[in-house]
Scaffold this motif. Structure first.
Motif, mmCIF file in Angstrom:
data_model
loop_
_atom_site.group_PDB
_atom_site.id
_atom_site.type_symbol
_atom_site.label_atom_id
_atom_site.label_comp_id
_atom_site.label_asym_id
_atom_site.label_seq_id
_atom_site.Cartn_x
_atom_site.Cartn_y
_atom_site.Cartn_z
ATOM 1 N N ASP A 22 57.612 84.154 37.165
ATOM 2 C CA ASP A 22 56.511 83.183 37.153
ATOM 3 C C ASP A 22 55.980 82.982 35.728
ATOM 4 O O ASP A 22 55.597 81.869 35.347
ATOM 5 N N VAL A 23 55.939 84.065 34.958
ATOM 6 C CA VAL A 23 55.528 83.939 33.555
ATOM 7 C C VAL A 23 56.460 82.968 32.835
ATOM 8 O O VAL A 23 56.018 82.052 32.130
ATOM 9 N N TYR A 24 57.753 83.172 33.020
ATOM 10 C CA TYR A 24 58.759 82.311 32.377
ATOM 11 C C TYR A 24 58.555 80.855 32.792
ATOM 12 O O TYR A 24 58.557 79.950 31.943
ATOM 13 N N ASN A 25 58.382 80.603 34.083
ATOM 14 C CA ASN A 25 58.269 79.228 34.577
ATOM 15 C C ASN A 25 57.058 78.514 33.982
ATOM 16 O O ASN A 25 57.117 77.330 33.638
ATOM 17 N N ASN A 26 55.931 79.232 33.864
ATOM 18 C CA ASN A 26 54.729 78.607 33.308
ATOM 19 C C ASN A 26 54.874 78.324 31.818
ATOM 20 O O ASN A 26 54.467 77.268 31.326
ATOM 21 N N LEU A 27 55.470 79.260 31.096
ATOM 22 C CA LEU A 27 55.684 79.036 29.665
ATOM 23 C C LEU A 27 56.703 77.919 29.434
ATOM 24 O O LEU A 27 56.555 77.114 28.502
ATOM 25 N N TYR A 28 57.719 77.866 30.283
ATOM 26 C CA TYR A 28 58.732 76.817 30.140
ATOM 27 C C TYR A 28 58.129 75.445 30.451
ATOM 28 O O TYR A 28 58.507 74.426 29.841
ATOM 29 N N ALA A 29 57.177 75.386 31.391
ATOM 30 C CA ALA A 29 56.498 74.119 31.678
ATOM 31 C C ALA A 29 55.756 73.620 30.448
ATOM 32 O O ALA A 29 55.757 72.414 30.150
ATOM 33 N N LEU A 30 55.130 74.533 29.710
ATOM 34 C CA LEU A 30 54.464 74.134 28.462
ATOM 35 C C LEU A 30 55.472 73.655 27.428
ATOM 36 O O LEU A 30 55.231 72.679 26.712
ATOM 37 N N ALA A 31 56.603 74.342 27.326
ATOM 38 C CA ALA A 31 57.638 73.921 26.378
ATOM 39 C C ALA A 31 58.126 72.511 26.704
ATOM 40 O O ALA A 31 58.331 71.682 25.803
ATOM 41 N N CYS A 32 58.310 72.211 27.980
ATOM 42 C CA CYS A 32 58.761 70.875 28.379
ATOM 43 C C CYS A 32 57.703 69.822 28.066
ATOM 44 O O CYS A 32 58.028 68.717 27.616
ATOM 45 N N TYR A 33 56.433 70.156 28.289
ATOM 46 C CA TYR A 33 55.364 69.191 28.040
ATOM 47 C C TYR A 33 55.274 68.821 26.564
ATOM 48 O O TYR A 33 54.985 67.669 26.221
ATOM 49 N N PHE A 34 55.519 69.785 25.688
ATOM 50 C CA PHE A 34 55.406 69.533 24.252
ATOM 51 C C PHE A 34 56.756 69.203 23.604
ATOM 52 O O PHE A 34 56.915 69.323 22.398
ATOM 53 N N ASN A 35 57.708 68.778 24.419
ATOM 54 C CA ASN A 35 59.036 68.431 23.884
ATOM 55 C C ASN A 35 59.020 67.000 23.372
ATOM 56 O O ASN A 35 59.551 66.077 23.978
ATOM 57 N N ASN A 36 58.365 66.805 22.223
ATOM 58 C CA ASN A 36 58.341 65.496 21.569
ATOM 59 C C ASN A 36 58.347 65.715 20.064
ATOM 60 O O ASN A 36 58.187 66.847 19.581
ATOM 61 N N SER A 37 58.558 64.653 19.318
ATOM 62 C CA SER A 37 58.747 64.779 17.876
ATOM 63 C C SER A 37 57.518 65.338 17.170
ATOM 64 O O SER A 37 57.635 66.084 16.197
ATOM 65 N N GLU A 38 56.324 65.005 17.644
ATOM 66 C CA GLU A 38 55.120 65.470 16.968
ATOM 67 C C GLU A 38 54.820 66.936 17.242
ATOM 68 O O GLU A 38 54.375 67.668 16.363
ATOM 69 N N ASP A 39 55.076 67.371 18.466
ATOM 70 C CA ASP A 39 54.665 68.715 18.884
ATOM 71 C C ASP A 39 55.841 69.662 19.052
ATOM 72 O O ASP A 39 55.744 70.653 19.783
ATOM 73 N N LYS A 40 56.945 69.368 18.394
ATOM 74 C CA LYS A 40 58.140 70.184 18.607
ATOM 75 C C LYS A 40 57.917 71.639 18.215
ATOM 76 O O LYS A 40 58.499 72.542 18.805
ATOM 77 N N TRP A 41 57.075 71.880 17.236
ATOM 78 C CA TRP A 41 56.824 73.263 16.830
ATOM 79 C C TRP A 41 56.124 74.032 17.945
ATOM 80 O O TRP A 41 56.342 75.249 18.099
ATOM 81 N N VAL A 42 55.289 73.355 18.746
ATOM 82 C CA VAL A 42 54.663 74.006 19.897
ATOM 83 C C VAL A 42 55.722 74.336 20.943
ATOM 84 O O VAL A 42 55.727 75.424 21.529
ATOM 85 N N ARG A 43 56.618 73.388 21.186
ATOM 86 C CA ARG A 43 57.732 73.650 22.109
ATOM 87 C C ARG A 43 58.526 74.867 21.665
ATOM 88 O O ARG A 43 58.877 75.741 22.472
ATOM 89 N N ASN A 44 58.842 74.954 20.371
ATOM 90 C CA ASN A 44 59.618 76.079 19.865
ATOM 91 C C ASN A 44 58.877 77.401 20.053
ATOM 92 O O ASN A 44 59.492 78.437 20.322
ATOM 93 N N HIS A 45 57.564 77.366 19.899
ATOM 94 C CA HIS A 45 56.766 78.581 20.121
ATOM 95 C C HIS A 45 56.967 79.096 21.542
ATOM 96 O O HIS A 45 57.170 80.308 21.761
ATOM 97 N N PHE A 46 56.929 78.200 22.511
ATOM 98 C CA PHE A 46 57.073 78.634 23.909
ATOM 99 C C PHE A 46 58.528 78.930 24.260
ATOM 100 O O PHE A 46 58.788 79.735 25.165
ATOM 101 N N TYR A 47 59.488 78.291 23.576
ATOM 102 C CA TYR A 47 60.882 78.696 23.741
ATOM 103 C C TYR A 47 61.059 80.163 23.339
ATOM 104 O O TYR A 47 61.755 80.938 24.013
ATOM 105 N N GLU A 48 60.459 80.544 22.226
ATOM 106 C CA GLU A 48 60.566 81.928 21.767
ATOM 107 C C GLU A 48 59.891 82.884 22.740
ATOM 108 O O GLU A 48 60.401 83.978 23.009
#
Length: 475
Positions: free
Chosen positions: A138-164
C-alpha cells in the motif's frame, strides 16, 4: 501528466472559503482588498460563528498550505509533514535558480497550487499510515500514485523523488514474487536514461529483465513486463553502442549489440529482433566487416518483408546499399537505392526520397557520370522544394549545382576539342547568355552524333555492364 480521479476529500465550509480567498487563489489580490476582506471575515465570524475557537479562526485566516501542514502535524503524520516541507523548500530553490536563469521561472509557487497540495496530503498521509502497519505494498501504491500525478515536464523532479522512494519500498515487498521490485527497477532505469546516465540505466533495466524472465506479469495497460524490459534494454544498449562507436570502441559496441540481439529473441517480437539486427549491421559496417554486416542487414530486410513494413524495408535497403558501395559493388548498390526511392515515393516519405536520391547522385558524380548525377540531385532538390525544408533545400541545391557544372564542363570541353567554326559560335553565344549550354545537334560528320547522345549511350552501356572499380570520366 497522468490523470488521476478526484480525491475523495470533503472540506468544511471555512476551509473551502479559505481556499477561494487566501493566497492559494489563482489571482493576485491587492493589499487593500485583503484588508477589506479581513474586516469582512472578522464581522462574519462575529455575527455567525461566535463560538469559534482561536484555532478555527486561524485556520480560516491562514494560507491553504499552512493549513495542510497544520493538519498533518495535528493528525500525527510527522514524516509526511517533514517530506512535504523538504519538497516545498526544494521547489522554491529550483524556482529561484530558474528565475535567475530566466528559464520557466513563471511556474507558480506550490502554495498557490491547492490541487497539488491536496494530492500531497492525501497520498503522503496514507503512505505513512500504511508504513506504520508494515503494509508496504500500500505504501508503494500511494507513492507511485504521486509519481504518476507529477509525471510532467515541469514537475519531473518530483516524480523522480517518488520513483526513488518506490524503489526503496519495493525492496521490502515479498508477497508478490518481485513484481513491484521489477517495476521499480524499470522506473529507476527510465530516470537514469532521461538524465543521460546510460550505464546506470542499463543496470536497472537488466535487473528488470532478470526479474521478469519466465513471468507473465502485465502493467496497467496490459503490456507484458518482460517485453517492456527487452525493449528498454535494446534502446539503452543502442544508445550505449552509439557512444562507443563515436569513441571508436568498436569491439565493445559490437559486443553489447550482440547481447541486445540475443535478448530480443526472448520477447518473440519480430519487429524488435529486426531493429537489433539493423543496429548490429551498422556497427559491423563501421568496423569494416562487410560480409557480417550484410548478413545482419539481410536478416533485417527479411523480417521487414515478412511484416510487410515498407518503411523498415527501405531503411534496410539503404543500409545494404552503403555496405555494397563500401565493397565497390556500385551497380548492386544503385539497384538497392532505386528500390528505396520507389518505396519512399509510394509511401510519400519525402525525406527518404531526398536521402536516397542524394546517395545515388553522389555515386554517379564520383564515377564521373554527371548527367545521371544531375538528374538525381535535381530530384532531391525538387522534393525539398515541395516540402519547404530550407536547410535541406540549400544542401541539395549545392549538390545539384556542382553536378550541373560538371555536366556543362563536359559539353564545353567537347566544343573546345572540336575546334570548328560552328562549335566556337556556340561557345561565344553561351558566353553572352550564361545559361545552360546545349550541345550542337549536328556539328559535322566527324562527330557522327551529338555529345549528349554519346554521353547518354555510354552511361547506359556502363549501367548494363556494371561500374568499373576505378573512376571513369565522360570526357
Amino acid at each position: 501528466m497522468t490523470t488521476l480521479p478526484p480525491l475523495p476529500m470533503t472540506r468544511p465550509k471555512l476551509t473551502a472559503l479559505a481556499r477561494q480567498k487566501l493566497p492559494c487563489s489563482p489571482t493576485t489580490i491587492p493589499r487593500s482588498q485583503l484588508i477589506k476582506e479581513k474586516d469582512d471575515i472578522d464581522h462574519y465570524l462575529e455575527v455567525n460563528f461566535k463560538g469559534l475557537s482561536k484555532e478555527e479562526v486561524a485556520a480560516y485566516r491562514n494560507s491553504y498550505m499552512k493549513n495542510i501542514c497544520v493538519d498533518m502535524l495535528r493528525d500525527g503524520y510527522h514524516k509526511s509533514f517533514t517530506e512535504l516541507f523538504a519538497l516545498m523548500e526544494q521547489w522554491d530553490a529550483l524556482r529561484e535558480v530558474a528565475r535567475v536563469r530566466s528559464l520557466f521561472w513563471l511556474q507558480k509557487p506550490l502554495e498557490e497550487q491547492p490541487d497539488k497540495l491536496d494530492y500531497f496530503y492525501h497520498y503522503l498521509t496514507r503512505a505513512e499510515a500504511a508504513e506504520r502497519r508494515e503494509h508496504f505494498e500500500d505504501v508503494y501504491n500511494n507513492l507511485y500514485a504521486l509519481a504518476c500525478y507529477f509525471n510532467n515536464s515541469e514537475d519531473k523532479w518530483v516524480r523522480n523523488h517518488f520513483y526513488e522512494r518506490c524503489f526503496k519500498i519495493a525492496q521490502q515487498i515479498k508477497i508478490d514474487g518481485g513484481k513491484k521490485e521489477a517495476e521499480a527497477h524499470a522506473h529507476m532505469g527510465l530516470l537514469h536514461e532521461e538524465d543521460g546516465q546510460l550505464l546506470e540505466a542499463a543496470e536497472h533495466y537488466e535487473a528488470f529483465h532478470q526479474l521478469t524472465q519466465g513471468r507473465i506479469w502485465k502493467d496497467e495497460t496490459g503490456h507484458f513486463l518482460n517485453l517492456l524490459a527487452c525493449k528498454s534494454l535494446l534502446r539503452t544498449y543502442r544508445l550505449l553502442s552509439d557512444k562507443m562507436l563515436e569513441n571508436k570502441e568498436y569491439k565493445q559496441a559490437i559486443k553489447i549489440l550482440i547481447k541486445a540481439s540475443e535478448i530480443t529473441k526472448e520477447g518473440s517480437d519480430k519487429e524488435m529482433q529486426g531493429e537489433a539486427s539493423y543496429y548490429l549491421g551498422l556497427a559491423y559496417l563501421a568496423v569494416g566487416e562487410h560480409e557480417t554486416a550484410l548478413r545482419a542487414l539481410n536478416t533485417y530486410s527479411q523480417i521487414s518483408a515478412d511484416l510487410d513494413d515498407d518503411l523498415s524495408l527501405g531503411r534496410a535497403y539503404e543500409a545494404i546499399a552503403k555496405v555494397l558501395q563500401s565493397q565497390g559493388e556500385t551497380t548492386e548498390a544503385i539497384k538497392y537505392l532505386e528500390k528505396v526511392v520507389n518505396i519512399a515515393r509510394n509511401r510519400f516519405q519525402s525525406l527518404d526520397i531526398v536521402r536516397a536520391s542524394t546517395l545515388l547522385g553522389d555515386i554517379y558524380n564520383e564515377k564521373g557520370y554527371y548527367n545521371k548525377a544531375s538528374e538525381y540531385f535535381q530530384q532531391a532538390f525538387d522534393t525539398t522544394v515541395g516540402i519547404m525544408n530550407t536547410p535541406l533545400m540549400d544542401e541539395t541545391k549545392v549538390h545539384y549545382g556542382i553536378a550541373k557544372a560538371h555536366q556543362m564542363m563536359l559539353t564545353v570541353n567537347n566544343y573546345v576539342e572540336s575546334a570548328d567554326l560552328t562549335s566556337l559560335n556556340y561557345l561565344l553565344s553561351w558566353k553572352e547568355r550564361r545559361d545552360d549550354i546545349e550541345p550542337d545537334p549536328v556539328v559535322g560528320e566527324f562527330r557522327g552524333c551529338t555529345v549528349e547522345h554519346v554521353s547518354r549511350n555510354s552511361e547506359h552501356l556502363e549501367e548494363l555492364r556494371g561500374f568499373p572499380n576505378d573512376q571513369k570520366n565522360e570526357t
